[in-house]
Design a protein around this motif. Structure first.
Motif, PDB file in Angstrom:
ATOM      1  N   PRO A  66       0.812  -1.146   0.115  1.00 15.10           N
ATOM      2  CA  PRO A  66      -0.016  -0.056   0.051  1.00 15.10           C
ATOM      3  C   PRO A  66       0.699   1.298   0.057  1.00 15.10           C
ATOM      4  CG  PRO A  66       0.011  -1.102   2.190  1.00 15.10           C
ATOM      5  CD  PRO A  66       0.778  -1.929   1.377  1.00 15.10           C
ATOM      6  N   HIS A  68       0.245   5.354   0.535  1.00 10.74           N
ATOM      7  CA  HIS A  68      -0.796   5.891   0.880  1.00 10.74           C
ATOM      8  C   HIS A  68      -0.734   7.320   0.323  1.00 10.74           C
ATOM      9  CE1 HIS A  68      -2.376   3.597   4.183  1.00 10.74           C
ATOM     10  NE2 HIS A  68      -1.138   3.120   4.123  1.00 10.74           N
ATOM     11  N   HIS A  69      -1.816   7.939  -0.239  1.00 11.24           N
ATOM     12  CA  HIS A  69      -1.753   9.264  -0.915  1.00 11.24           C
ATOM     13  C   HIS A  69      -2.843  10.276  -0.171  1.00 11.24           C
ATOM     14  CE1 HIS A  69       0.138   7.627  -4.485  1.00 11.24           C
ATOM     15  NE2 HIS A  69      -0.336   6.770  -4.341  1.00 11.24           N
ATOM     16  N   THR A  70      -2.557  11.513  -0.245  1.00  8.81           N
ATOM     17  CA  THR A  70      -3.554  12.335   0.027  1.00  8.81           C
ATOM     18  C   THR A  70      -4.730  12.683  -0.945  1.00  8.81           C
ATOM     19  OG1 THR A  70      -2.251  14.354  -0.527  1.00  8.81           O
ATOM     20  CG2 THR A  70      -1.972  13.449   1.559  1.00  8.81           C
ATOM     21  N   ASN A  72      -8.848  11.916  -2.242  1.00 11.01           N
ATOM     22  CA  ASN A  72     -10.120  11.077  -2.116  1.00 11.01           C
ATOM     23  C   ASN A  72      -9.834   9.672  -2.506  1.00 11.01           C
ATOM     24  OD1 ASN A  72     -11.497  13.278  -1.797  1.00 11.01           O
ATOM     25  ND2 ASN A  72     -11.879  13.611  -4.039  1.00 11.01           N
ATOM     26  N   TYR A  73      -9.553   8.717  -1.478  1.00  8.37           N
ATOM     27  CA  TYR A  73      -9.007   7.362  -1.704  1.00  8.37           C
ATOM     28  C   TYR A  73      -9.787   6.510  -0.623  1.00  8.37           C
ATOM     29  CZ  TYR A  73      -5.136   8.957  -4.557  1.00  8.37           C
ATOM     30  OH  TYR A  73      -4.477   9.571  -5.392  1.00  8.37           O
ATOM     31  N   ARG A  75      -9.919   3.540   2.347  1.00 10.68           N
ATOM     32  CA  ARG A  75      -9.014   3.363   3.449  1.00 10.68           C
ATOM     33  C   ARG A  75      -7.523   2.909   3.396  1.00 10.68           C
ATOM     34  NH1 ARG A  75     -14.168   1.843   5.531  1.00 10.68           N
ATOM     35  NH2 ARG A  75     -13.534  -0.451   5.500  1.00 10.68           N
ATOM     36  N   ASP A  76      -7.351   2.120   2.220  1.00 13.99           N
ATOM     37  CA  ASP A  76      -5.919   1.865   1.993  1.00 13.99           C
ATOM     38  C   ASP A  76      -5.239   2.826   1.334  1.00 13.99           C
ATOM     39  OD1 ASP A  76      -7.090   2.129  -0.644  1.00 13.99           O
ATOM     40  OD2 ASP A  76      -6.092   0.288  -1.183  1.00 13.99           O
ATOM     41  N   GLY A  77      -5.691   3.986   1.064  1.00 11.97           N
ATOM     42  CA  GLY A  77      -4.700   5.272   0.830  1.00 11.97           C
ATOM     43  C   GLY A  77      -4.137   5.121  -0.694  1.00 11.97           C
ATOM     44  N   GLN A  78      -4.828   3.923  -1.532  1.00 16.18           N
ATOM     45  CA  GLN A  78      -4.246   4.150  -2.868  1.00 16.18           C
ATOM     46  C   GLN A  78      -5.341   3.769  -3.875  1.00 16.18           C
ATOM     47  OE1 GLN A  78      -1.639   0.574  -3.106  1.00 16.18           O
ATOM     48  NE2 GLN A  78      -2.935  -0.930  -2.222  1.00 16.18           N
ATOM     49  N   LYS A  80      -8.563   5.187  -5.685  1.00 18.13           N
ATOM     50  CA  LYS A  80      -9.302   6.229  -5.740  1.00 18.13           C
ATOM     51  C   LYS A  80     -10.766   6.064  -5.743  1.00 18.13           C
ATOM     52  CE  LYS A  80      -5.976   8.405  -9.015  1.00 18.13           C
ATOM     53  NZ  LYS A  80      -5.722   9.039 -10.399  1.00 18.13           N
ATOM     54  N   GLU A 674     -15.435  13.700   6.636  1.00 23.19           N
ATOM     55  CA  GLU A 674     -14.792  13.184   5.625  1.00 23.19           C
ATOM     56  C   GLU A 674     -15.223  13.918   4.278  1.00 23.19           C
ATOM     57  OE1 GLU A 674     -12.238  11.522   5.814  1.00 23.19           O
ATOM     58  OE2 GLU A 674     -12.349  10.357   7.392  1.00 23.19           O
TER      59      GLU A 674
END
Length: 893
Positions: A66, A68-70, A72-73, A75-78, A80, A674
């Motif tokens: 995984p 992680h990005h900032t 709209n993702y 919960r895994d952060g990757q 979209k 959110e």
């Protein structure tokens, strides 16, 4: 409280029935990334055997670390978030016991209503469950969130389209794929002109992160290696393309039987199964408090800071950024609005110069001087039965002011605006073609449109579509034509209501004028016409706005009743109805003042009457000054009221939406909401119909009656500077993000604009010929005196002897009649001049318009070269396919 990690146990809101122990599944919460693509075998079998035939696209999931990005993702952060579905479930109240229910009088009927309500909720829940199951079958990944309070629970279902799904639908929807980068074209003619003149351009602004421009061709999965960026799967498709693909799946997916047209999220939204379906905004719109580099702003912040901000009122709009974020349809509206506003600048300058020239030459107006210096020379006939004769010198101020709206410069301005309108439309066609090619929608045509949800729900029969071969809801064409004819009768009745209101306003104006004359005050007597005209116009404006709201609601119901199959047919029919009504609603009063007021007055002793009251005559300054007053009040008043509504109403709707969600928000306590929760608090996008209608009606005001009101383009320009920022602020800050729609032009509105531009030529010709004093003055200069000395006496007739005998006074009135009330020869000469002028004016103007149309090609030569270059690159990219086809043909022969 907010539940971030739902458990494996499921209630009726859970779509997958995981109670079957024989079916293996990942031990995670419903809708998580891990089980998002998992469908129990029994559901796959059911889907395959059911007549609903849901779309299935196989998606391979590859394990990866995984990242992680900032943004709209999931919960895994990757993964979209491409789309969000929202529905609300209210907490059931405690029911009374059976004994209490039996003891209560009249409890049977409420119990039945409650039972019907429960059955309806259960039906919607089944539809929703089946719909989301079919979305999983179509290959979408899902993740669910909940926000709960004591009163209700809000469910958010986040959707993601994997790579295989995107590729499949990109080819099916004929999305464009990049072949080669190219320099950004410069669309702003003013920028090029100022650059050549070495003049600093204050309208130019450096907007960060401008989208790259490419030569493109239709997407083909087999040619992926030919396209730029195909190795970057995460960013290859833009956010608007992803939204469009997911919405296409949502629109096609069934939730019941296809034979009943139980298909698509639009109908589920209408029926209440979902309360929201929207793509997410890309972060907050407010700029970060700390120092941030411009290229680090998100797309929404870029639009807010460089477009929606009031400080950018004089800057070019970042059209490429608007298109990248909202899609081509919305971007084309703002491109057209900006282009129209820019073209208003020369029209406003010329109109202001014409008005100022009238002020500067007011002192040389010989007829006004004669009126002011006449004293008691011209004793005018009474304006009502109980009024007294009056001296023409009393209207000296109005005679001077009337010259501002009726002098030779207004004739020039009428010709100028007629040419301006058609030239504007010709150059907009060029601009539109350039933008359509730049945004890859020049060859875009809607495929066979699916039926509207309302049509599908109400159609009485099913028939096979001759194009797709699929059975679809059907409504007989004869029945539709019959309903349209009936609807047209309703339109005629509503137009008659508008005429009744117009007659009411005319009677009101006559009564007020008589009241002013009977006061005996010299000030009120001389200003009676103005007071009556201004007050009646304000009343008329209120009636216009009220009738506009009533008829728009009525037109919407009529158009639904007519059962148009597709959304395009529905929108065109609705647009036509509303525009026809609003055209008559807004322009009927100016048309009356311009062409009918003062035409049926009669003469002393033989006055025409309406309901026992003398017909209206033009005021002391002529009908043009009254027409100018009406245009100013109606046009400017409507613009002010619309701008106030556009500023206030979205804020009221947003306040009501936030108030409805206040209980859930309080239950979250200190948790930061959110992005999907913040966007759900915004109001749904209401489309572009009202925006187009407002500007198109404004276009009619500045072209049709421009001879009477040269300042109309100036007021339109000032309004549009405000309108652009108000609309931009609504889309960026107050609306949920709309689904990006493709379009290659502004649709039926361009046809309406062309019709208005041609109508304006005819109306202005008649306005100059019959309402203005331009031709009578010209005829007098030619036959009698070039300096217009004696012109006032030339336009006045003497009252008949029979009238003089009854009133014992000889008075004058404005007409070309002899002492017996018969028309003089000069009247017929003037009529011939007027008709000749109309014919000459129309032929010359329309001839010049055809020349302009011929000289200005719809597609610029430079654009034609780019199109050829793009076709060449597309042919090269697909060359392998062509060689394979040729080889197959050779082998076949």
């Amino acid at each position: 409280m907010k539940r971030r990690n739902p458990e494996v146990l499921m209630d009726r809101e859970v779509l997958l029935d995981l109670d079957y122990a024989s079916e293996a599944h990942a031990p995670d919460s419903y809708g998580s990334l891990q089980n998002g693509g998992f469908i129990p075998p029994r559901y796959l079998n059911t889907a395959a055997n059911d007549d609903d035939d849901p779309i299935y696209v196989h998606c391979e999931q590859t394990a990866s670390a995984p990242v992680h990005h900032t943004g709209n993702y999931f919960r895994d952060g990757q993964t979209k978030i491409d789309f969000v579905l929202v529905w609300e479930v209210k907490v059931r109240r405690k029911r009374r016991s059976r004994g209490q229910a039996e003891a209560s009088e009249g409890a049977a009927e409420p119990a039945q209503e409650e039972s019907r309500s429960e059955r309806r909720k259960a039906q919607l829940a089944r539809w929703r469950d089946k719909f989301i199951l079919n979305l999983q079958t179509a290959g979408l990944l899902m993740e669910k969130e909940e926000s709960s309070s004591v009163k209700k629970t809000i469910h958010y279902l986040k959707l993601h389209a994997p790579w295989d799904v995107l590729v499949y639908y990109a080819e099916e929807l004929c999305l464009r794929a990049p072949l080669q980068a190219q320099p950004h074209p410069d669309f702003n003619t003013s920028a090029r002109v100022l650059q050549k003149l070495w003049v600093p351009n204050i309208m130019k602004d450096s907007v960060p992160n401008r989208p790259v421009d490419y030569y493109t061709c239709a997407f083909r999965k087999s040619k992926m290696e030919k396209f730029l960026g195909s190795d970057d799967r995460e960013n290859y498709f833009t956010s608007t393309q992803r939204h469009r693909i997911v919405y296409e799946i949502l629109a096609r997916t069934a939730y019941g039987r296809r034979k009943r047209a139980e298909v698509g999220v639009a109908r589920l939204l209408r029926d209440g199964a979902f309360t929201g379906a929207f793509p997410l905004h890309e972060g907050p719109f407010k700029l970060p408090s700390c120092d941030t580099q411009p290229d680090q702003l998100n797309k929404r912040q870029v639009l807010y800071h460089y477009w929606a901000s009031w400080l950018k009122w004089c800057k070019y709009q970042p059209l490429d950024h608007i298109r990248e974020y909202f899609g081509e349809k919305i971007a084309l509206y703002f491109a057209w609005l900006g282009f129209y506003t820019a073209w208003l600048l020369p029209a406003a300058l010329v109109g202001t110069c014409v008005f100022v020239s009238g002020i500067l030459t007011m002192g040389s107006n010989t007829p006004a001087k004669e009126i002011c210096e006449s004293g008691g020379l011209y004793l005018m006939c009474p304006l009502c039965e109980t009024c007294k004769p009056w001296n023409m010198s009393d209207i000296c101020p109005m005679a001077k002011v009337g010259y501002l709206f009726d002098h030779p410069g207004t004739v020039f301005f009428s010709v100028f605006m007629s040419l301006w309108a058609v030239t504007f439309l010709e150059y907009w066609k060029r601009k539109n073609a350039t933008l359509a090619h730049h945004w890859d929608c020049m060859d875009f045509h809607e495929d066979e449109e699916p039926p509207r949800p309302e049509f599908a729900a109400m159609a009485p029969a099913m028939e096979e579509n001759p194009v797709t071969g699929v059975k679809e809801p059907y409504f007989p064409e004869k029945a539709r034509i019959s309903r349209m004819l009936t609807g047209s009768m309703v339109i005629v009745i509503m137009l008659c209501v508008v005429m009744i209101f117009l007659v009411t306003v005319i009677i009101y104006r006559s009564i007020v004028s008589v009241m002013m004359f009977e006061t005996g005050s010299s000030v009120l007597r001389t200003q009676a016409g103005n007071i009556a005209n201004i007050s009646s116009t304000l009343v008329n404006l209120a009636l216009i706005l009220l009738m506009g709201q009533v008829y728009t609601a009525l037109a919407e119901q009529l158009t639904k009743w007519e059962m148009h199959r597709t959304q395009t047919q529905y929108e065109d029919a609705f647009t036509f109805k509303v525009f026809i009504f609003q055209f008559v609603n807004f322009y009927s009063s100016p048309f009356y003042v311009a062409f009918f007021k003062g035409r049926f007055v009669g003469y002393p002793g033989h006055y025409g009457t309406l309901f026992g009251m003398r017909n209206e005559d033009c005021g002391p300054g002529g009908c043009l000054i009254e027409l100018a007053e009406q245009l100013c009040i109606i046009m400017v008043g409507k613009q002010l009221i619309n701008n106030i509504q556009e500023f206030v109403i979205p804020k009221i709707k947003a306040w009501r939406q936030k108030r409805a969600l206040a209980s859930v928000k309080k239950a979250q306590k200190t948790q930061e909401p959110e992005r999907w929760e913040q966007d759900y608090e915004l109001i749904p996008c209401e489309g572009l119909f009202d925006e187009y209608l407002e500007i198109v009606l404004q276009f009619g005001f500045i072209t049709i009656f421009v001879a009477a009101f040269p300042l109309a383009p100036l007021f339109a320009l000032l309004n549009n500077w405000v309108e652009v920022r108000l609309d931009a602020h609504k889309f960026v800050c107050e609306y949920r993000r709309p689904v990006a729609e493709r379009a290659q032009h502004i649709g039926v509105w361009f046809i309406i604009l062309e019709a208005l531009s041609h109508v304006s030529v005819v109306v202005n010709a008649f306005l100059i010929a019959f309402t203005s004093d331009f031709l009578p003055r010209l005829l007098y200069q030619y036959k009698f005196n070039n300096d217009l000395h004696g012109y006032v006496n030339f336009t006045l007739a003497y009252s008949p002897p029979s009238y003089n005998h009854s009133s014992h006074t000889v008075c004058r009135y404005k007409a070309f009649r002899d002492e017996n009330g018969k028309y003089k020869l000069v009247y017929w000469e003037l009529l011939a001049v007027r008709l000749g002028f109309i014919i000459a004016f129309e032929h010359v103007v329309f001839f010049v318009l055809r020349v302009i149309d011929w000289m200005v090609p719809d597609i610029p030569e430079s654009l034609q070269l780019k199109i050829k270059r793009e076709r060449y690159l597309a042919k090269q990219a697909l060359a392998d396919n062509q060689e394979a086809l040729l080889q197959a043909k050779r082998l076949a022969t």
